[in-house]
Design a protein around this motif. Structure first.
Motif, PDB file in Angstrom:
ATOM      1  N   LYS A 132     -10.689   3.132  -9.139  1.00  0.00           N
ATOM      2  CA  LYS A 132      -9.480   2.328  -9.301  1.00  0.00           C
ATOM      3  C   LYS A 132      -9.012   1.680  -8.002  1.00  0.00           C
ATOM      4  CE  LYS A 132      -7.453   4.711 -13.268  1.00  0.00           C
ATOM      5  NZ  LYS A 132      -7.343   3.478 -14.081  1.00  0.00           N
ATOM      6  N   ARG A 186     -10.124  -0.728  -6.145  1.00  0.00           N
ATOM      7  CA  ARG A 186     -10.126  -2.194  -6.116  1.00  0.00           C
ATOM      8  C   ARG A 186      -9.247  -2.785  -7.209  1.00  0.00           C
ATOM      9  NH1 ARG A 186     -16.589  -3.496  -5.204  1.00  0.00           N
ATOM     10  NH2 ARG A 186     -16.780  -2.431  -3.155  1.00  0.00           N
ATOM     11  N   GLU A 187      -9.252  -2.158  -8.392  1.00  0.00           N
ATOM     12  CA  GLU A 187      -8.490  -2.736  -9.498  1.00  0.00           C
ATOM     13  C   GLU A 187      -6.999  -2.448  -9.371  1.00  0.00           C
ATOM     14  OE1 GLU A 187     -10.152  -1.099 -13.010  1.00  0.00           O
ATOM     15  OE2 GLU A 187     -12.157  -1.983 -12.683  1.00  0.00           O
ATOM     16  N   ASP A 188      -6.656  -1.212  -9.029  1.00  0.00           N
ATOM     17  CA  ASP A 188      -5.238  -0.807  -8.982  1.00  0.00           C
ATOM     18  C   ASP A 188      -5.038   0.079  -7.761  1.00  0.00           C
ATOM     19  OD1 ASP A 188      -2.626  -0.185  -9.410  1.00  0.00           O
ATOM     20  OD2 ASP A 188      -2.907   0.644 -11.431  1.00  0.00           O
ATOM     21  N   GLN A 226      -2.442   0.887  -6.041  1.00  0.00           N
ATOM     22  CA  GLN A 226      -1.283   1.796  -6.083  1.00  0.00           C
ATOM     23  C   GLN A 226      -1.594   3.045  -6.917  1.00  0.00           C
ATOM     24  OE1 GLN A 226       2.033  -0.467  -7.493  1.00  0.00           O
ATOM     25  NE2 GLN A 226       2.261  -1.642  -5.573  1.00  0.00           N
ATOM     26  N   ALA A 227      -2.240   2.860  -8.042  1.00  0.00           N
ATOM     27  CA  ALA A 227      -2.617   4.019  -8.857  1.00  0.00           C
ATOM     28  C   ALA A 227      -3.629   4.897  -8.113  1.00  0.00           C
ATOM     29  CB  ALA A 227      -3.197   3.569 -10.183  1.00  0.00           C
TER      30      ALA A 227
END
Length: 447
Positions: free
Chosen positions: A283, A285-287, A289-290
């Motif tokens: 996650k 690269r995609e999110d 913060q998560a």
């Protein structure tokens, strides 16, 4: 008089501490114990003769037949017969002297055959001790029989000396004092001074006889206990074998506990941590913060796993115990207990690491029980040395009721302490307080 609390006093009540009004010297000739001991001495002579004749005859025959193959079985039969006589003698001593002697260790037959049994009998030290008893008991039985019968018979005969004139009037002295009777039926009594002296001497012999017989049977007690009971070496070997089994079982249980704690605790947490970090990487690269939140959670999991590993390592052997000794290690344990604990360690030196470790884990287990089950508000730990023993005592003001019964945690702790010749004593009445005292052998640290 020691009376039970709340028990009313009753005249004539005997709780085992009431003093007899008749002195022991006067009671002894009429007590059942004295007559049982006298009977033991009387029976000792015929039994000693039979045992001596059997032992000497069979052993002589066996030694004489050693030139043939029959000598060894005859010797084995002689030793086995002596063991049988030994069982009879232990039962006789138990019934007439009140001497409780445990049966000796049984034969260890390695092969289930006649030759295996013969070899076990001949190799057994117990068998040869029974043979030695058969040889020694006979001369002692002759001596004790002669002394006991002489004192007993002469004592009672002289004590009842005046009655002989009544039982056998025809032997009364014709020049004595006429007591009663007509010219055809007279009973005479000899010189009163002679009668008095004879009765007094008989009384002294009668009162001394039970104590003399008791002294004679003391030697019989020593012979039976020393030669017919279990040997100290054999009992010690059995005890060490039992202790070795306890140590092996305890070590296996500790290994299983460590494996279970690793598998269910730190290992499972680390596996979950690896999965969380893998998801966070995906996650990233995609999110971002998560992913950052997942990394923070993983960081918390790492701290928890490290704490569990530290606790596990401390349960195996804490570094503070190795570096600083019992005082610092027990203080560290007490600070983590859910109950306020006062620790006092008064030791002139450090014991051997094995004893130090057992003392540490004993206190840890006891404090853990206090925190879980006692409901106490405070506890104390005292450790000190008394001669060649290390003593530790753990007390709490809880509800009490602790015991070392089968299945309790204290039972396993007592077995572990007993494996090193230690003792665990629990004093925990219902309602408290609870006092647990452990005694361990003191062994100095090797230089």
């Amino acid at each position: 008089m020691a009376m039970e609390y709340g028990q009313p006093y009753r005249p004539g009540y005997d709780d085992g501490t009431r003093r007899h009004r008749v002195p022991a010297a006067l009671r002894a000739p009429l007590e059942a114990r004295s007559w049982r001991e006298f009977g033991y001495v009387l029976l000792g002579l015929p039994i000693g003769i039979a045992l001596f004749v059997f032992a000497v005859t069979m052993v002589s025959l066996g030694v004489g037949l050693l030139v043939t193959f029959l000598g060894v079985p005859v010797l084995a039969a002689a030793l086995a017969g002596c063991r049988g006589f030994g069982a009879l003698e232990r039962a006789r001593a138990r019934g007439m002297l009140g001497l409780e002697v445990a049966d000796p260790e049984p034969l260890r037959v390695r092969r289930n055959s006649l030759m295996g049994w013969i070899g076990a009998v001949l190799k057994s030290g117990t068998s040869w001790r029974h043979l030695l008893y058969a040889v020694l008991q006979f001369p002692w039985a002759v001596f004790s029989f002669s002394v006991a019968v002489a004192f007993w018979v002469y004592g009672w005969a002289m004590l009842t000396y005046p009655l002989w004139f009544w039982v056998f009037p025809m032997y009364a002295g014709q020049g004595g004092i006429q007591l009663y009777g007509d010219d055809h039926h007279r009973i005479y009594l000899d010189n009163p001074f002679e009668i008095t002296v004879t009765v007094l001497v008989g009384a002294l012999f009668t009162m001394a006889s039970p104590w003399i017989v008791r002294a004679l049977t003391t030697v019989d007690r020593l012979l039976v206990h020393g030669l017919l009971g279990p040997s100290r070496l054999g009992a010690r070997v059995v005890e060490l074998e039992s202790d070795r089994g306890v140590v092996v079982d305890t070590a296996a249980a500790d290994l299983r506990r460590i494996e279970r704690d690793l598998h269910d605790g730190a290992q499972a947490r680390l596996a979950s941590l690896a999965m969380d970090l893998g998801l966070a990487r995906e996650k990233l690269r995609e999110d971002p913060q998560a992913a950052a939140r997942m990394v923070d959670e993983a960081h918390g999991e790492v701290k928890t796993a490290l704490k569990e590993l530290r606790d596990l390592a401390r349960g195996i052997h804490p570094a503070v115990l190795t570096d600083r000794g019992l005082d610092a290690a027990l203080s560290s344990v007490a600070s983590r207990c859910t109950v306020p604990v006062r620790v006092e360690v008064d030791l002139p030196a450090r014991p051997a690491p094995a004893i130090e470790g057992i003392a540490y884990f004993t206190v840890c287990e006891l404090l853990q029980n206090i925190g879980k089950h006692s409901g106490a508000k405070s506890a104390t730990v005292d450790v000190w040395r008394a001669e060649d023993r290390l003593l530790l005592q753990v007390m709490d003001d809880g509800v009490g009721g602790a015991h070392t019964g089968q299945g309790s945690g204290l039972a396993g702790l007592a077995e572990r302490i007993g494996a090193v010749d230690g003792i665990l004593v629990v004093d925990s009445p219902p309602g408290g307080p609870t006092r647990v005292t452990a005694e361990l052998p003191w062994r100095d640290t090797l230089a």
